[in-house]
Write a protein that holds these residues in place. Sequence first.
Motif, PDB file in Angstrom:
ATOM      1  N   LEU A  33       0.851  -1.178   0.000  1.00 17.28           N
ATOM      2  CA  LEU A  33       0.000   0.000   0.000  1.00 17.28           C
ATOM      3  C   LEU A  33       0.891   1.234   0.000  1.00 17.28           C
ATOM      4  O   LEU A  33       1.752   1.381   0.864  1.00 17.28           O
ATOM      5  CB  LEU A  33      -0.886  -0.005   1.255  1.00 17.28           C
ATOM      6  N   SER A  34       0.676   2.093  -0.985  1.00 11.92           N
ATOM      7  CA  SER A  34       1.389   3.372  -1.047  1.00 11.92           C
ATOM      8  C   SER A  34       0.359   4.471  -1.228  1.00 11.92           C
ATOM      9  O   SER A  34      -0.565   4.328  -2.019  1.00 11.92           O
ATOM     10  CB  SER A  34       2.366   3.397  -2.226  1.00 11.92           C
ATOM     11  N   VAL A  35       0.530   5.553  -0.480  1.00 10.29           N
ATOM     12  CA  VAL A  35      -0.429   6.650  -0.531  1.00 10.29           C
ATOM     13  C   VAL A  35       0.330   7.964  -0.632  1.00 10.29           C
ATOM     14  O   VAL A  35       1.329   8.163   0.062  1.00 10.29           O
ATOM     15  CB  VAL A  35      -1.305   6.690   0.747  1.00 10.29           C
ATOM     16  N   CYS A  36      -0.154   8.844  -1.489  1.00 11.15           N
ATOM     17  CA  CYS A  36       0.430  10.185  -1.551  1.00 11.15           C
ATOM     18  C   CYS A  36      -0.586  11.157  -2.138  1.00 11.15           C
ATOM     19  O   CYS A  36      -1.545  10.751  -2.808  1.00 11.15           O
ATOM     20  CB  CYS A  36       1.706  10.200  -2.379  1.00 11.15           C
ATOM     21  N   ARG A  37      -0.351  12.427  -1.885  1.00  8.72           N
ATOM     22  CA  ARG A  37      -1.181  13.479  -2.459  1.00  8.72           C
ATOM     23  C   ARG A  37      -0.901  13.546  -3.960  1.00  8.72           C
ATOM     24  O   ARG A  37       0.229  13.322  -4.405  1.00  8.72           O
ATOM     25  CB  ARG A  37      -0.849  14.801  -1.773  1.00  8.72           C
ATOM     26  N   THR A  38      -1.917  13.864  -4.745  1.00 10.34           N
ATOM     27  CA  THR A  38      -1.758  13.972  -6.194  1.00 10.34           C
ATOM     28  C   THR A  38      -1.464  15.416  -6.575  1.00 10.34           C
ATOM     29  O   THR A  38      -1.223  16.266  -5.715  1.00 10.34           O
ATOM     30  CB  THR A  38      -3.040  13.504  -6.918  1.00 10.34           C
ATOM     31  N   GLU A  39      -1.540  15.690  -7.874  1.00  7.89           N
ATOM     32  CA  GLU A  39      -1.352  17.055  -8.362  1.00  7.89           C
ATOM     33  C   GLU A  39      -2.455  17.978  -7.837  1.00  7.89           C
ATOM     34  O   GLU A  39      -2.293  19.184  -7.778  1.00  7.89           O
ATOM     35  CB  GLU A  39      -1.300  17.079  -9.899  1.00  7.89           C
ATOM     36  N   ASP A  40      -3.602  17.406  -7.448  1.00  4.22           N
ATOM     37  CA  ASP A  40      -4.695  18.138  -6.802  1.00  4.22           C
ATOM     38  C   ASP A  40      -4.556  17.934  -5.293  1.00  4.22           C
ATOM     39  O   ASP A  40      -4.691  16.814  -4.808  1.00  4.22           O
ATOM     40  CB  ASP A  40      -6.043  17.599  -7.298  1.00  4.22           C
ATOM     41  N   PRO A  41      -4.289  18.975  -4.522  1.00  2.72           N
ATOM     42  CA  PRO A  41      -4.041  18.808  -3.084  1.00  2.72           C
ATOM     43  C   PRO A  41      -5.235  18.242  -2.297  1.00  2.72           C
ATOM     44  O   PRO A  41      -5.076  17.797  -1.175  1.00  2.72           O
ATOM     45  CB  PRO A  41      -3.682  20.209  -2.598  1.00  2.72           C
ATOM     46  N   ASP A  42      -6.426  18.230  -2.893  1.00  2.02           N
ATOM     47  CA  ASP A  42      -7.607  17.682  -2.218  1.00  2.02           C
ATOM     48  C   ASP A  42      -7.781  16.180  -2.461  1.00  2.02           C
ATOM     49  O   ASP A  42      -8.673  15.557  -1.876  1.00  2.02           O
ATOM     50  CB  ASP A  42      -8.874  18.407  -2.684  1.00  2.02           C
ATOM     51  N   ILE A  43      -6.956  15.610  -3.335  1.00  3.62           N
ATOM     52  CA  ILE A  43      -7.077  14.195  -3.725  1.00  3.62           C
ATOM     53  C   ILE A  43      -5.770  13.460  -3.440  1.00  3.62           C
ATOM     54  O   ILE A  43      -4.684  13.966  -3.717  1.00  3.62           O
ATOM     55  CB  ILE A  43      -7.403  14.059  -5.236  1.00  3.62           C
ATOM     56  N   SER A  44      -5.884  12.272  -2.869  1.00  5.42           N
ATOM     57  CA  SER A  44      -4.736  11.378  -2.690  1.00  5.42           C
ATOM     58  C   SER A  44      -4.921  10.158  -3.580  1.00  5.42           C
ATOM     59  O   SER A  44      -6.042   9.801  -3.932  1.00  5.42           O
ATOM     60  CB  SER A  44      -4.616  10.920  -1.234  1.00  5.42           C
ATOM     61  N   ARG A  45      -3.821   9.535  -3.914  1.00  2.00           N
ATOM     62  CA  ARG A  45      -3.843   8.315  -4.717  1.00  2.00           C
ATOM     63  C   ARG A  45      -3.283   7.184  -3.878  1.00  2.00           C
ATOM     64  O   ARG A  45      -2.180   7.282  -3.336  1.00  2.00           O
ATOM     65  CB  ARG A  45      -3.017   8.495  -5.982  1.00  2.00           C
ATOM     66  N   MET A  46      -4.044   6.121  -3.806  1.00  2.00           N
ATOM     67  CA  MET A  46      -3.605   4.917  -3.113  1.00  2.00           C
ATOM     68  C   MET A  46      -3.301   3.873  -4.180  1.00  2.00           C
ATOM     69  O   MET A  46      -4.133   3.621  -5.047  1.00  2.00           O
ATOM     70  CB  MET A  46      -4.703   4.390  -2.190  1.00  2.00           C
ATOM     71  N   THR A  47      -2.116   3.309  -4.126  1.00  5.23           N
ATOM     72  CA  THR A  47      -1.796   2.172  -4.972  1.00  5.23           C
ATOM     73  C   THR A  47      -1.821   0.966  -4.054  1.00  5.23           C
ATOM     74  O   THR A  47      -0.998   0.852  -3.143  1.00  5.23           O
ATOM     75  CB  THR A  47      -0.414   2.321  -5.644  1.00  5.23           C
TER      76      THR A  47
END
Length: 159
Positions: A33-47
């Motif tokens: 599981l990897s999580v980080c903020r995306t180019e949109d600061p209101d959205i995170s992406r979980m792989t």
Amino acid sequence: MLHTLAVLVENHPGVLTRVSGLFARRAYNIESLSVCRTEDPDISRMTIVVDGDDQVLEQVTKQLHKLVVVHKVVDLTSEAVVNRELALVRVKVNADSRLEVLQTVDVFRGQVVDMGRSSVIVELTGDGEKIDAFVRTVRPYGLMELVRTGKIAILRSES
């Protein structure tokens, strides 16, 4: 079979707990599981890499879509992707083995990020198989510590 999911979620406290809790309640194991903020600061992406058959994947996907904090779920398993992991590996060395370990690091295109008298720390990026192969190769020297990020993946660009 391992399935890789890209899940876009709201970037708020507690979202990770809600998503991982969904897996725990259904007794599905998260392999990485990897999580980080995306180019949109209101959205995170979980792989998320999950082990299971197609039925497990279908159930997980349906349950994720039910969570209000989830915006999008994409199964990257059969897609053309670029994927990587990062590993930091502490390997035991001595005067006799130091050169051999450093040559192995070069073969795997790793980078020494710290060197002491009795150990070296190697940074290695690549797919999981490459990292596994490096670990198998240096284990006889003395694998002291291993830290891995888990898989991250992104769809390949169009030709």
